[in-house]
Design a protein around this motif. Structure first.
Motif, PDB file in Angstrom:
ATOM      1  N   PHE A  65       0.831  -1.196   0.000  1.00  0.00           N
ATOM      2  CA  PHE A  65       0.000   0.000   0.000  1.00  0.00           C
ATOM      3  C   PHE A  65       0.869   1.250   0.000  1.00  0.00           C
ATOM      4  CE2 PHE A  65      -2.631  -3.173   2.304  1.00  0.00           C
ATOM      5  CZ  PHE A  65      -3.642  -3.271   1.372  1.00  0.00           C
ATOM      6  N   ALA A  66       0.406   2.280  -0.690  1.00  0.00           N
ATOM      7  CA  ALA A  66       1.131   3.551  -0.771  1.00  0.00           C
ATOM      8  C   ALA A  66       0.987   4.339   0.526  1.00  0.00           C
ATOM      9  CB  ALA A  66       0.577   4.381  -1.933  1.00  0.00           C
ATOM     10  N   ASP A  67       1.901   5.291   0.722  1.00  0.00           N
ATOM     11  CA  ASP A  67       1.809   6.206   1.862  1.00  0.00           C
ATOM     12  C   ASP A  67       0.973   7.418   1.479  1.00  0.00           C
ATOM     13  OD1 ASP A  67       3.271   4.703   3.620  1.00  0.00           O
ATOM     14  OD2 ASP A  67       5.174   5.662   3.165  1.00  0.00           O
ATOM     15  N   SER A  68      -0.213   7.153   0.992  1.00  0.00           N
ATOM     16  CA  SER A  68      -1.131   8.227   0.609  1.00  0.00           C
ATOM     17  C   SER A  68      -2.444   7.986   1.334  1.00  0.00           C
ATOM     18  CB  SER A  68      -1.355   8.201  -0.909  1.00  0.00           C
ATOM     19  OG  SER A  68      -2.005   7.002  -1.275  1.00  0.00           O
ATOM     20  N   ALA A  69      -3.373   8.909   1.173  1.00  0.00           N
ATOM     21  CA  ALA A  69      -4.681   8.735   1.808  1.00  0.00           C
ATOM     22  C   ALA A  69      -5.358   7.460   1.308  1.00  0.00           C
ATOM     23  CB  ALA A  69      -5.566   9.952   1.539  1.00  0.00           C
ATOM     24  N   GLY A  70      -5.258   7.197   0.020  1.00  0.00           N
ATOM     25  CA  GLY A  70      -5.856   5.980  -0.539  1.00  0.00           C
ATOM     26  C   GLY A  70      -5.189   4.724  -0.008  1.00  0.00           C
ATOM     27  N   GLY A  71      -3.872   4.771   0.142  1.00  0.00           N
ATOM     28  CA  GLY A  71      -3.142   3.632   0.690  1.00  0.00           C
ATOM     29  C   GLY A  71      -3.509   3.357   2.129  1.00  0.00           C
ATOM     30  N   ALA A  73      -6.349   4.214   3.576  1.00  0.00           N
ATOM     31  CA  ALA A  73      -7.731   3.722   3.579  1.00  0.00           C
ATOM     32  C   ALA A  73      -7.782   2.242   3.215  1.00  0.00           C
ATOM     33  CB  ALA A  73      -8.592   4.540   2.617  1.00  0.00           C
ATOM     34  N   MET A  74      -7.041   1.852   2.186  1.00  0.00           N
ATOM     35  CA  MET A  74      -7.033   0.445   1.783  1.00  0.00           C
ATOM     36  C   MET A  74      -6.416  -0.428   2.870  1.00  0.00           C
ATOM     37  SD  MET A  74      -8.544  -0.233  -1.045  1.00  0.00           S
ATOM     38  CE  MET A  74      -7.851  -1.787  -1.559  1.00  0.00           C
ATOM     39  N   LYS A  75      -5.371   0.079   3.532  1.00  0.00           N
ATOM     40  CA  LYS A  75      -4.736  -0.679   4.610  1.00  0.00           C
ATOM     41  C   LYS A  75      -5.717  -0.888   5.769  1.00  0.00           C
ATOM     42  CE  LYS A  75      -0.538   0.537   5.433  1.00  0.00           C
ATOM     43  NZ  LYS A  75       0.672   1.199   5.904  1.00  0.00           N
ATOM     44  N   VAL A  76      -6.440   0.161   6.133  1.00  0.00           N
ATOM     45  CA  VAL A  76      -7.419   0.063   7.229  1.00  0.00           C
ATOM     46  C   VAL A  76      -8.544  -0.890   6.852  1.00  0.00           C
ATOM     47  CG1 VAL A  76      -9.172   1.360   8.506  1.00  0.00           C
ATOM     48  CG2 VAL A  76      -6.881   2.308   8.233  1.00  0.00           C
ATOM     49  N   LEU A  77      -9.086  -0.736   5.649  1.00  0.00           N
ATOM     50  CA  LEU A  77     -10.188  -1.610   5.208  1.00  0.00           C
ATOM     51  C   LEU A  77      -9.753  -3.066   5.137  1.00  0.00           C
ATOM     52  CD1 LEU A  77     -11.821   0.600   2.446  1.00  0.00           C
ATOM     53  CD2 LEU A  77     -12.780   0.027   4.690  1.00  0.00           C
ATOM     54  N   THR A  78      -8.544  -3.310   4.657  1.00  0.00           N
ATOM     55  CA  THR A  78      -8.040  -4.678   4.564  1.00  0.00           C
ATOM     56  C   THR A  78      -7.813  -5.271   5.948  1.00  0.00           C
ATOM     57  OG1 THR A  78      -7.019  -4.161   2.440  1.00  0.00           O
ATOM     58  CG2 THR A  78      -6.230  -6.129   3.568  1.00  0.00           C
ATOM     59  N   THR A  79      -7.321  -4.454   6.881  1.00  0.00           N
ATOM     60  CA  THR A  79      -7.115  -4.926   8.250  1.00  0.00           C
ATOM     61  C   THR A  79      -8.448  -5.281   8.909  1.00  0.00           C
ATOM     62  OG1 THR A  79      -5.125  -3.577   8.452  1.00  0.00           O
ATOM     63  CG2 THR A  79      -6.132  -4.327  10.503  1.00  0.00           C
ATOM     64  N   ILE A  80      -9.449  -4.426   8.730  1.00  0.00           N
ATOM     65  CA  ILE A  80     -10.778  -4.710   9.282  1.00  0.00           C
ATOM     66  C   ILE A  80     -11.339  -5.989   8.663  1.00  0.00           C
ATOM     67  CG2 ILE A  80     -13.179  -3.916   9.360  1.00  0.00           C
ATOM     68  CD1 ILE A  80     -12.017  -1.032   9.541  1.00  0.00           C
ATOM     69  N   ALA A 123      -7.708  -2.129  -9.493  1.00  0.00           N
ATOM     70  CA  ALA A 123      -7.989  -0.883 -10.210  1.00  0.00           C
ATOM     71  C   ALA A 123      -6.989   0.222  -9.848  1.00  0.00           C
ATOM     72  CB  ALA A 123      -9.407  -0.416  -9.904  1.00  0.00           C
ATOM     73  N   GLY A 124      -6.176   0.002  -8.822  1.00  0.00           N
ATOM     74  CA  GLY A 124      -5.132   0.965  -8.484  1.00  0.00           C
ATOM     75  C   GLY A 124      -5.340   1.725  -7.187  1.00  0.00           C
ATOM     76  N   ALA A 125      -6.439   1.483  -6.491  1.00  0.00           N
ATOM     77  CA  ALA A 125      -6.710   2.222  -5.263  1.00  0.00           C
ATOM     78  C   ALA A 125      -5.700   1.827  -4.182  1.00  0.00           C
ATOM     79  CB  ALA A 125      -8.127   1.935  -4.777  1.00  0.00           C
ATOM     80  N   GLY A 126      -4.943   2.799  -3.702  1.00  0.00           N
ATOM     81  CA  GLY A 126      -4.033   2.572  -2.593  1.00  0.00           C
ATOM     82  C   GLY A 126      -2.726   1.891  -2.930  1.00  0.00           C
ATOM     83  N   ARG A 127      -2.492   1.611  -4.207  1.00  0.00           N
ATOM     84  CA  ARG A 127      -1.228   0.946  -4.567  1.00  0.00           C
ATOM     85  C   ARG A 127      -0.113   1.962  -4.671  1.00  0.00           C
ATOM     86  NH1 ARG A 127      -2.074  -3.209  -9.401  1.00  0.00           N
ATOM     87  NH2 ARG A 127      -2.654  -1.287 -10.413  1.00  0.00           N
ATOM     88  N   PRO A 128       1.113   1.554  -4.319  1.00  0.00           N
ATOM     89  CA  PRO A 128       2.241   2.476  -4.494  1.00  0.00           C
ATOM     90  C   PRO A 128       2.531   2.644  -5.986  1.00  0.00           C
ATOM     91  CG  PRO A 128       3.008   0.348  -3.693  1.00  0.00           C
ATOM     92  CD  PRO A 128       1.510   0.302  -3.694  1.00  0.00           C
ATOM     93  N   PRO A 129       3.125   3.786  -6.356  1.00  0.00           N
ATOM     94  CA  PRO A 129       3.447   3.982  -7.765  1.00  0.00           C
ATOM     95  C   PRO A 129       4.473   2.965  -8.235  1.00  0.00           C
ATOM     96  CG  PRO A 129       4.387   5.728  -6.425  1.00  0.00           C
ATOM     97  CD  PRO A 129       3.548   4.889  -5.515  1.00  0.00           C
ATOM     98  N   ARG A 130       4.379   2.609  -9.489  1.00  0.00           N
ATOM     99  CA  ARG A 130       5.328   1.653 -10.062  1.00  0.00           C
ATOM    100  C   ARG A 130       6.684   2.302 -10.210  1.00  0.00           C
ATOM    101  NH1 ARG A 130       2.413  -1.688 -14.876  1.00  0.00           N
ATOM    102  NH2 ARG A 130       0.969  -2.800 -13.543  1.00  0.00           N
ATOM    103  N   ARG A 131       7.698   1.545  -9.943  1.00  0.00           N
ATOM    104  CA  ARG A 131       9.083   2.001 -10.148  1.00  0.00           C
ATOM    105  C   ARG A 131       9.538   1.447 -11.488  1.00  0.00           C
ATOM    106  NH1 ARG A 131       9.630   5.701  -6.326  1.00  0.00           N
ATOM    107  NH2 ARG A 131       9.013   4.925  -4.323  1.00  0.00           N
ATOM    108  N   GLY A 132      10.280   2.240 -12.185  1.00  0.00           N
ATOM    109  CA  GLY A 132      10.787   1.614 -13.381  1.00  0.00           C
ATOM    110  C   GLY A 132      11.061   2.488 -14.476  1.00  0.00           C
TER     111      GLY A 132
END
Length: 132
Positions: A65-71, A73-80, A123-132
């Motif tokens: 998960f990214a260090d953003s608001a979406g990340g 949120a996804m981390k919290v929802l996944t933990t719940i 769909a990309g919600a909360g994912r960290p940006p791709r490196r490359g």
């Protein structure tokens, strides 16, 4: 050398972080962002942040998960979701061992919300940006 809109956007983001850290006030931020968007060369861009400390590396320790608001949120929802599934699976296990049920009802608790979380992540919600 001419400057791109992407470089201007990155510089505006650097100024936003400097404002958040208290290095520049709001009026100075506004003034400098105006200069950034009016800049035509890299030297003009560099002059806007010449007096600011070098930016620290952006925190992105998150592999999943990214260090953003979406990340977050996804981390919290996944933990719940994981906690609810753990409780349901444990309850089902106890009920099965005691002979109260043999129906795998816990799948109905885990499945639909899990699919929703998976679709959001794909769909990309909360994912960290791709490196490359």
């Amino acid at each position: 050398m001419r400057v791109s809109d992407l470089a201007r956007q990155e510089m505006a983001e650097r100024l936003r972080r400097a404002h958040e850290e208290g290095l520049i006030d709001l009026s100075e931020f506004d003034e400098r962002v105006g200069v950034v968007w009016g800049a035509r060369t890299r030297d003009e861009l560099r002059s806007v942040t010449a007096d600011l400390p070098k930016p620290r590396r952006q925190r992105n320790h998150g592999i999943v998960f990214a260090d953003s608001a979406g990340g977050v949120a996804m981390k919290v929802l996944t933990t719940i979701w994981a906690c609810v599934v753990a409780v349901a699976l444990t309850s089902w296990g106890i009920m099965t061992l005691t002979g109260l049920t043999d129906d795998p009802w816990w799948l109905w608790v885990a499945g639909p919300p899990g699919v929703v979380l998976l679709v959001l992540y794909v769909a990309g919600a909360g994912r960290p940006p791709r490196r490359g």
